[in-house]
Design a protein around this motif. Structure first.
Motif, PDB file in Angstrom:
ATOM      1  N   GLN A 587      50.374 -46.667 -31.019  1.00 50.68           N
ATOM      2  CA  GLN A 587      51.637 -46.532 -31.742  1.00 50.68           C
ATOM      3  C   GLN A 587      52.281 -47.885 -32.020  1.00 50.68           C
ATOM      4  OE1 GLN A 587      52.675 -43.571 -32.822  1.00 50.68           O
ATOM      5  NE2 GLN A 587      50.952 -42.526 -31.828  1.00 50.68           N
ATOM      6  N   GLY A 588      52.015 -48.857 -31.139  1.00 58.25           N
ATOM      7  CA  GLY A 588      52.628 -50.167 -31.323  1.00 58.25           C
ATOM      8  C   GLY A 588      52.059 -50.947 -32.485  1.00 58.25           C
ATOM      9  N   LEU A 589      50.883 -50.543 -32.992  1.00 65.07           N
ATOM     10  CA  LEU A 589      50.261 -51.249 -34.104  1.00 65.07           C
ATOM     11  C   LEU A 589      50.520 -50.572 -35.457  1.00 65.07           C
ATOM     12  CD1 LEU A 589      46.822 -52.141 -32.466  1.00 65.07           C
ATOM     13  CD2 LEU A 589      48.682 -53.728 -33.035  1.00 65.07           C
ATOM     14  N   LEU A 590      51.338 -49.533 -35.458  1.00 65.92           N
ATOM     15  CA  LEU A 590      51.673 -48.861 -36.714  1.00 65.92           C
ATOM     16  C   LEU A 590      52.797 -49.631 -37.391  1.00 65.92           C
ATOM     17  CD1 LEU A 590      51.575 -45.158 -35.425  1.00 65.92           C
ATOM     18  CD2 LEU A 590      49.813 -46.373 -36.721  1.00 65.92           C
ATOM     19  N   ARG A 591      52.498 -50.301 -38.509  1.00 66.36           N
ATOM     20  CA  ARG A 591      53.443 -51.213 -39.148  1.00 66.36           C
ATOM     21  C   ARG A 591      54.332 -50.531 -40.184  1.00 66.36           C
ATOM     22  NH1 ARG A 591      51.201 -56.427 -38.583  1.00 66.36           N
ATOM     23  NH2 ARG A 591      50.480 -56.577 -36.424  1.00 66.36           N
ATOM     24  N   LEU A 592      53.770 -49.559 -40.895  1.00 73.47           N
ATOM     25  CA  LEU A 592      54.491 -48.951 -42.020  1.00 73.47           C
ATOM     26  C   LEU A 592      54.912 -47.527 -41.671  1.00 73.47           C
ATOM     27  CD1 LEU A 592      52.171 -50.130 -44.949  1.00 73.47           C
ATOM     28  CD2 LEU A 592      54.354 -51.127 -44.231  1.00 73.47           C
ATOM     29  N   PRO A 593      56.029 -47.072 -42.238  1.00 77.17           N
ATOM     30  CA  PRO A 593      56.493 -45.708 -41.926  1.00 77.17           C
ATOM     31  C   PRO A 593      55.480 -44.636 -42.334  1.00 77.17           C
ATOM     32  CG  PRO A 593      57.776 -46.664 -43.730  1.00 77.17           C
ATOM     33  CD  PRO A 593      56.979 -47.781 -43.144  1.00 77.17           C
ATOM     34  N   GLU A 594      54.706 -44.884 -43.405  1.00 79.28           N
ATOM     35  CA  GLU A 594      53.746 -43.882 -43.880  1.00 79.28           C
ATOM     36  C   GLU A 594      52.604 -43.677 -42.883  1.00 79.28           C
ATOM     37  OE1 GLU A 594      55.976 -45.371 -47.362  1.00 79.28           O
ATOM     38  OE2 GLU A 594      54.896 -46.357 -45.706  1.00 79.28           O
ATOM     39  N   GLU A 595      52.179 -44.779 -42.212  1.00 82.82           N
ATOM     40  CA  GLU A 595      51.112 -44.582 -41.232  1.00 82.82           C
ATOM     41  C   GLU A 595      51.673 -43.971 -39.950  1.00 82.82           C
ATOM     42  OE1 GLU A 595      49.212 -48.200 -39.817  1.00 82.82           O
ATOM     43  OE2 GLU A 595      50.925 -49.402 -40.498  1.00 82.82           O
ATOM     44  N   THR A 596      52.917 -44.288 -39.629  1.00 80.21           N
ATOM     45  CA  THR A 596      53.555 -43.651 -38.471  1.00 80.21           C
ATOM     46  C   THR A 596      53.708 -42.153 -38.705  1.00 80.21           C
ATOM     47  OG1 THR A 596      54.761 -45.689 -37.978  1.00 80.21           O
ATOM     48  CG2 THR A 596      55.588 -43.657 -36.995  1.00 80.21           C
ATOM     49  N   ASP A 597      54.168 -41.798 -39.924  1.00 76.90           N
ATOM     50  CA  ASP A 597      54.334 -40.373 -40.250  1.00 76.90           C
ATOM     51  C   ASP A 597      52.996 -39.632 -40.158  1.00 76.90           C
ATOM     52  OD1 ASP A 597      56.991 -40.831 -40.679  1.00 76.90           O
ATOM     53  OD2 ASP A 597      56.833 -40.888 -42.878  1.00 76.90           O
ATOM     54  N   ALA A 638      50.679 -46.005 -49.861  1.00 80.28           N
ATOM     55  CA  ALA A 638      51.421 -47.165 -49.346  1.00 80.28           C
ATOM     56  C   ALA A 638      50.620 -48.076 -48.425  1.00 80.28           C
ATOM     57  CB  ALA A 638      52.667 -46.667 -48.599  1.00 80.28           C
ATOM     58  N   VAL A 639      49.530 -47.600 -47.855  1.00 79.28           N
ATOM     59  CA  VAL A 639      48.862 -48.332 -46.774  1.00 79.28           C
ATOM     60  C   VAL A 639      47.520 -48.881 -47.230  1.00 79.28           C
ATOM     61  CG1 VAL A 639      47.929 -48.162 -44.439  1.00 79.28           C
ATOM     62  CG2 VAL A 639      50.017 -46.907 -45.047  1.00 79.28           C
ATOM     63  N   MET A 640      47.280 -50.149 -46.954  1.00 81.47           N
ATOM     64  CA  MET A 640      45.976 -50.772 -47.137  1.00 81.47           C
ATOM     65  C   MET A 640      45.242 -50.686 -45.800  1.00 81.47           C
ATOM     66  SD  MET A 640      43.730 -52.415 -48.964  1.00 81.47           S
ATOM     67  CE  MET A 640      44.652 -53.017 -50.381  1.00 81.47           C
ATOM     68  N   VAL A 641      44.158 -49.897 -45.754  1.00 79.69           N
ATOM     69  CA  VAL A 641      43.463 -49.668 -44.483  1.00 79.69           C
ATOM     70  C   VAL A 641      42.861 -50.960 -43.953  1.00 79.69           C
ATOM     71  CG1 VAL A 641      41.595 -48.421 -43.330  1.00 79.69           C
ATOM     72  CG2 VAL A 641      43.005 -47.260 -45.070  1.00 79.69           C
ATOM     73  N   ASN A 642      42.152 -51.682 -44.799  1.00 78.99           N
ATOM     74  CA  ASN A 642      41.463 -52.899 -44.358  1.00 78.99           C
ATOM     75  C   ASN A 642      42.429 -54.090 -44.358  1.00 78.99           C
ATOM     76  OD1 ASN A 642      38.920 -51.745 -43.857  1.00 78.99           O
ATOM     77  ND2 ASN A 642      38.453 -51.767 -46.051  1.00 78.99           N
ATOM     78  N   ASP A 643      43.334 -54.034 -43.428  1.00 71.88           N
ATOM     79  CA  ASP A 643      44.326 -55.101 -43.279  1.00 71.88           C
ATOM     80  C   ASP A 643      43.656 -56.375 -42.776  1.00 71.88           C
ATOM     81  OD1 ASP A 643      47.514 -55.288 -43.183  1.00 71.88           O
ATOM     82  OD2 ASP A 643      46.684 -56.474 -41.511  1.00 71.88           O
ATOM     83  N   GLU A 644      44.285 -57.541 -43.065  1.00 70.58           N
ATOM     84  CA  GLU A 644      43.734 -58.816 -42.599  1.00 70.58           C
ATOM     85  C   GLU A 644      43.751 -58.911 -41.086  1.00 70.58           C
ATOM     86  OE1 GLU A 644      45.886 -61.922 -44.494  1.00 70.58           O
ATOM     87  OE2 GLU A 644      45.067 -61.512 -46.490  1.00 70.58           O
ATOM     88  N   ASP A 645      44.728 -58.279 -40.463  1.00 80.21           N
ATOM     89  CA  ASP A 645      44.806 -58.254 -39.008  1.00 80.21           C
ATOM     90  C   ASP A 645      43.778 -57.239 -38.498  1.00 80.21           C
ATOM     91  OD1 ASP A 645      45.447 -57.692 -36.322  1.00 80.21           O
ATOM     92  OD2 ASP A 645      47.538 -58.259 -36.640  1.00 80.21           O
ATOM     93  N   SER A 646      42.756 -57.724 -37.769  1.00 84.83           N
ATOM     94  CA  SER A 646      41.666 -56.853 -37.347  1.00 84.83           C
ATOM     95  C   SER A 646      42.147 -55.723 -36.451  1.00 84.83           C
ATOM     96  CB  SER A 646      40.583 -57.662 -36.631  1.00 84.83           C
ATOM     97  OG  SER A 646      41.112 -58.281 -35.464  1.00 84.83           O
ATOM     98  N   MET A 647      43.153 -56.001 -35.605  1.00 84.06           N
ATOM     99  CA  MET A 647      43.639 -54.962 -34.704  1.00 84.06           C
ATOM    100  C   MET A 647      44.350 -53.856 -35.486  1.00 84.06           C
ATOM    101  SD  MET A 647      45.006 -57.236 -31.477  1.00 84.06           S
ATOM    102  CE  MET A 647      45.449 -55.770 -30.567  1.00 84.06           C
ATOM    103  N   VAL A 648      45.117 -54.240 -36.505  1.00 88.92           N
ATOM    104  CA  VAL A 648      45.777 -53.251 -37.360  1.00 88.92           C
ATOM    105  C   VAL A 648      44.731 -52.443 -38.132  1.00 88.92           C
ATOM    106  CG1 VAL A 648      47.295 -52.942 -39.356  1.00 88.92           C
ATOM    107  CG2 VAL A 648      47.895 -54.587 -37.553  1.00 88.92           C
TER     108      VAL A 648
END
Length: 674
Positions: A587-597, A638-648
């Motif tokens: 849950q701590g790595l969810l950056r955007l409200p759409e992925e949290t939802d 809204a969400v780009m799955v392949n984010d530059e941050d590997s953990m995200v």
């Protein structure tokens, strides 16, 4: 354009072969015509007890000229290759071939072969005798000194060809020392004189004058209409029997319907016994009165117009039926004199199968199996065991020996007569059912128990000795047994997991897939629901229905699109790194409200779907999945799955994996097309 008339006149063709023979003749001739380049406009086949006939219209007078291009070897190829090419192309020298070039393959030889057409009569004179020689009768016979086989002795061949306003020619050929001609014969007794025919129109008209109705379906209509009118005049109705109607239409060329009667005292017999006796012995239809009871009358279909109005024919049929019903009454009274279980010891003398023992050994298995099944379907185990013990006892009775098709039914009559409870007597009859797709299924718990025991014993037994259906061969009706199990379970809404070996379970799956598809289910939805371990017929059926309902809605369609997008992303990433994303969502790595939802929605739906599935509520489970449409759509917007941050990126892939796993709780959505 010219037409072909072909008639093969013989001794009586068995009724059960006739319709198939007409179809086979039409198929064989028309296929051969097309292969020979003679394209036709229409074809129709006919059959009576003494003739197979075919008319083919719109035929050309000759086959067209053709030009064929035959590719040969490369220029400079070895001489054996050149020689083979010349032989196959019918050339005497390579100089007769042309050289063509291909940018990739170089120069090669090509032969252009001109084939002139041939006269249709010449082609037919070669085609027709071969068709007669190769005709696929189920059973055939040889007579005389030749080697020719036909279903019955062939007496005459009519084969004419010609245009409407021209005198047709006889197609010349011989078959078993019979030369083709244009002579046929009418009704054996009413108009036996030879008839000269030219083409189909005058052929059909001449036969009608000679008391022959050429079309089998028209003969059926005549029999049915005349029988119904004759019965109506007496305040009766004909008991419908399509199989008998087809058979009788194949026994007569000029149907004449009459009515006979029998002693009403015979009505004390079970009506099924009376109907079977009259049907089997005299091919007559039985009747019911205005109250729906069996009437002491029957319908005869004669093949002649009798000068006495049919009095002798009716009397003869009445005499035979009286004797046969007397025999049936003797068997029935004799069977009733002994308890039904009296026949059980005789089953020890009857081999069911060499590797599966006697009928008595099978009864012992049924009793044991019925005791195991009964609690699962709500039946009393002791009553189920009693019904299973009596289920095969009527096989040793005189009545079933005379009419095997009455097995089970007579057992019910005898069980009821000796005071067995109604559910046990009913189970004795119903345990064979369903016998086909339109037959009824058992609905009472004891009947269900014994019917399932009978079919499952049959299937597991033959699977154990490796006697499984292959291709169209199924001598022990195992496909019918499996379909029966499926219908009993599904139509009674039973939770009855099939605890059978994987190979037999796969056999059930194949039958169930066919059943569901015949009922209108999409094949891909069936495949999405059935896995190798699926053993609950009702669950599979309900899942397919619920999945179909989901995908008929906009939410379902859009959710499927979102699933595919998630599955494709996961498949690409898992292949790239040779791993499977199954980790927990942080849950701590969810950056955007759409992925949290989406994360919260998937967790909630996952739990809800599990709850619905455990309660066998598949519509509820699908409804829960439908709620994922909005958060899935918002996520991919809204969400780009392949984010530059590997953990995200990994966390988002784990979220998509969680979505995929949640949807797979009810079906494998990867197998759904469209």
């Amino acid at each position: 354009m010219p037409e072909l008339l072909l008639e093969l006149f013989s001794e009586e063709i068995p009724a059960r072969f006739q319709r198939r023979a007409a179809d086979d003749l039409k198929k064989a001739v028309t296929n051969a015509l097309v292969d020979a380049g003679l394209v036709y406009e229409g074809a129709k086949a006919f059959v009576t007890p003494r003739r197979l006939a075919l008319t083919v219209t719109g035929l050309p007078g000759r086959s067209p000229d053709t030009r064929e291009e035959k590719k040969g070897p490369k220029v400079g190829a070895p001489q054996p290759a050149i020689d083979g090419f010349l032989r196959s192309a019918g050339l005497s020298s390579i100089d007769q071939a042309k050289v063509e070039s291909d940018p990739k393959k170089g120069d090669f030889y090509v032969a252009h072969i001109n084939k002139p057409g041939a006269e249709a009569v010449d082609l037919l004179s070669a085609i027709l005798p071969k068709i007669l020689t190769d005709f696929p009768w189920a059973k055939s016979m040889r007579w005389g000194s030749g080697s020719f086989n036909w279903v019955r002795p062939l007496r005459a061949i009519t084969a004419t060809f010609g245009a409407e306003n021209e005198e047709p020619v006889v197609i010349p050929f011989d078959s078993n020392e019979l030369a083709s001609g244009q002579t046929t014969f009418g009704h054996r007794f009413l108009a036996p004189e030879p008839i000269r025919v030219r083409r189909f129109d005058d052929y059909a008209a001449a036969l009608e004058r000679a008391k022959v109705v050429l079309d089998i379906d028209r003969r059926k209509d005549i029999i049915q209409t005349d029988a119904e009118q004759l019965a109506f005049a007496q305040g009766l109705t004909v008991i419908a029997d399509e199989g008998l109607l087809e058979e009788v239409a194949g026994l007569v060329e000029w149907p004449v319907v009459m009515m006979g009667s029998f002693d009403p005292a015979f009505l004390e017999l079970p009506e099924e016994v009376i109907i079977a006796t009259i049907r089997a012995n005299q091919k007559c239809f039985c009747l019911r009165d205005a109250g729906g009871k069996l009437a002491p009358n029957f319908i005869i279909t004669a093949n002649t117009e009798a000068s006495d109005g049919g009095a002798v024919i009716i009397a003869g049929n009445e005499r035979v039926i009286r004797a046969r019903l007397s025999d049936a009454a003797f068997f029935y009274r004799g069977d009733l004199a002994l308890p039904l279980e009296h026949g059980l010891p005789k089953l020890e003398e009857t081999v069911f199968h060499a590797k599966l023992g006697t009928q008595f050994a099978r009864v012992e298995r049924l009793v044991k199996l019925a005791a195991e099944i009964a609690p699962k379907v709500g039946a009393d185990p002791e009553r189920a065991k009693r019904a299973a013990m009596l289920a095969k006892a009527d096989l040793t009775t005189g009545m079933v020996g005379e009419f095997p098709e009455l097995q089970g039914l007579m057992g019910r009559y005898y069980a009821a007569a000796q005071g067995e409870p109604a559910d046990i007597a009913t189970a004795v009859e119903m345990h064979y059912k369903p016998l086909g797709p339109t037959d009824s299924v058992p609905t009472e718990p004891v009947s269900i128990t014994v019917a399932l025991a009978d079919k499952l014993d049959l299937l597991t037994g033959f699977w154990a000795i490796d006697e499984k259906p292959t291709g169209s061969r199924d001598p022990f009706a195992l496909r019918r047994a499996a379909l029966g199990v499926i219908r009993i379970i599904a139509e009674n809404g039973l939770r009855f997991p099939l605890r059978v070996e994987p190979d037999l379970l796969a056999f059930f799956h194949d039958r169930l897939k066919g059943t569901l598809r015949d009922a209108g289910a999409r094949h891909d939805l069936v495949d999405a629901v059935i896995s190798a371990e699926s053993d609950d017929i009702l669950e599979i059926t309900q899942r397919v229905g619920a999945l179909s309902q989901l995908l008929s809605s906009d939410d379902g369609v859009n959710l499927l699109a979102g699933y595919r997008r998630a599955a494709n992303i996961l498949a690409a990433e898992e292949k790239k790194f040779n791993l499977t994303y199954r980790g927990a969502v942080d849950q701590g790595l969810l950056r955007l409200p759409e992925e949290t939802d989406l994360a919260f929605a998937v967790d909630a739906v996952h739990a809800a779907v599990l709850s619905h599935v455990s309660a066998n509520d598949y519509k509820g489970a699908m409804a829960e999945l439908a709620t994922l449409r909005a958060p899935v759509d918002a996520f991919f917007t809204a969400v780009m799955v392949n984010d530059e941050d590997s953990m995200v990126r990994v966390n988002r892939l784990n979220l998509l994996s969680r979505l995929r796993d949640t949807m797979h709780l009810v079906a494998d959505f990867s197998k759904i097309a469209g």
